[in-house]
Design an enzyme around this catalytic site. Sequence first.
Site, PDB file in Angstrom:
ATOM      1  N   GLU A 146      25.035 -18.295  -4.000  1.00 26.23           N
ATOM      2  CA  GLU A 146      24.364 -19.181  -3.059  1.00 26.23           C
ATOM      3  C   GLU A 146      25.139 -20.477  -2.780  1.00 26.23           C
ATOM      4  OE1 GLU A 146      19.838 -17.513  -3.756  1.00 26.23           O
ATOM      5  OE2 GLU A 146      20.236 -19.625  -4.197  1.00 26.23           O
ATOM      6  N   GLU A 152      19.199 -10.642  -4.576  1.00 25.94           N
ATOM      7  CA  GLU A 152      17.963 -11.274  -5.040  1.00 25.94           C
ATOM      8  C   GLU A 152      16.895 -11.096  -3.980  1.00 25.94           C
ATOM      9  OE1 GLU A 152      18.050 -15.380  -6.237  1.00 25.94           O
ATOM     10  OE2 GLU A 152      19.957 -15.154  -7.308  1.00 25.94           O
TER      11      GLU A 152
END
Length: 443
Positions: free
Chosen positions: A169, A353
């Site tokens: 991320e 995720e």
Amino acid sequence: MTLSHSRKDFPEDFLFGVSTSAYQIEGHQFGGAGSTHWDTFAATPGNVVNAEDGAVACDHYHRWPEDLDLIRDGNFDVYRFSASWARVLPEGRGTPNADGLDYYDRLVDGMLERGVKPALTLYHWELPSALSDRGGWTHPDVAKWFADYATVLMDRIGDRIWSTATINEFWCVSWLSHFLGIHAPGLRDIRAGARAIHNVLKAHGMGIEAMRAAGHNNLGAVFNLEYTMPSENTDEAKRAAATYDAIFNRTFLGAAFHGTYPDEMLSGLEPHLPVGWQDDMATIRQPLDWCGINYYTRKIIRPVPGPFPAHEEIPGPLPKTDMGWEIFPDGLTHFLTHVAKTYSGDLPLYVTENGMAAPDVLDNGAVQDDARIAYLDAHLGAVREAIAQGAPVKGYFAWSLLDNYEWALGYDKRFGLVHVDFDSLDRTPKASYQDMARALVRT
């Protein structure tokens, strides 16, 4: 509530897994790990709910055999885990921590003994304090420091790793942490934000180069993406949404796959990027073997007066998770198809995720988390739709195996398939875990 999807609804080679991160579960006070900027950020009043930190977390450092048993018994194929830079190199550079390397050795061997594929993430947000002292992600040498760390760890465990991601991320590592100030190091500075964006991408590129040179393969990166919509059908709202989408989504995908930054990002951040930033784009744009997508929600954006980026989020009308995030599965279908078409081409895509926070309550030894089951089922349906539209999706990993340390929100938000009592540290599989285990039985 039960899942309507199962393993048989997906291609034969499709992989199912669960994801965690080191600082959120390991227990950072154990095993000779060095201080991280999350330790100091959490120790600063007002930054984290109840000033909680990851010193003990879920004590995965000692309880990993039990946790790996849960992954095996849940019929998951892959365990996506991260390593802590400060556990491997307590000062961020220099002499490795033998106990830390031994720990990751044991952990990887434990996965293989249970028939679980190890999917390593090199960086999931816990920068060593010694490097933060020197400027961290704003320092021009941080990309080299990261590549050196990657080399040290992969020299030890890389021969047994199924896949390796450089960064988890990019947006959170850079913009959320250096411009919005919500995560460590908690800066609110546009120059720091711009430089962190560029340097974390350069670190990704140099890390890939270093691992390729050492003979490692199946290398990728993980991008968190949010479906963005304007608050109304006006040019001003559309521009605000395009700016949000540029900073959150297109900046990192565009740099990693095309070696370019979007115009909307450059319009506000180019004056703050490092001098000669264009020369780094060839390094950033390293060939990858796969692309990971973390997806949770959509955001509705409206314009506001003031300097760049001149936008803000507003609540949407859809049902929300305990994080206040709208539940919008169609966004996952969109990104899986859009990323393949626009950026990654035929590369395998993995949903690295996806999951939801819910106010789970342990009642008579059980957690009946129907809302999470419905969330997972809807997003598995979104993955199936993307595959039907031709997207090369090869796996889906739920976030998260365990309730854990949810960063600035402390231990208040529960994402796990497995309930953790943060006093006793007892693990209790929730109904969602049991349902996933049934759905993933191999025939």
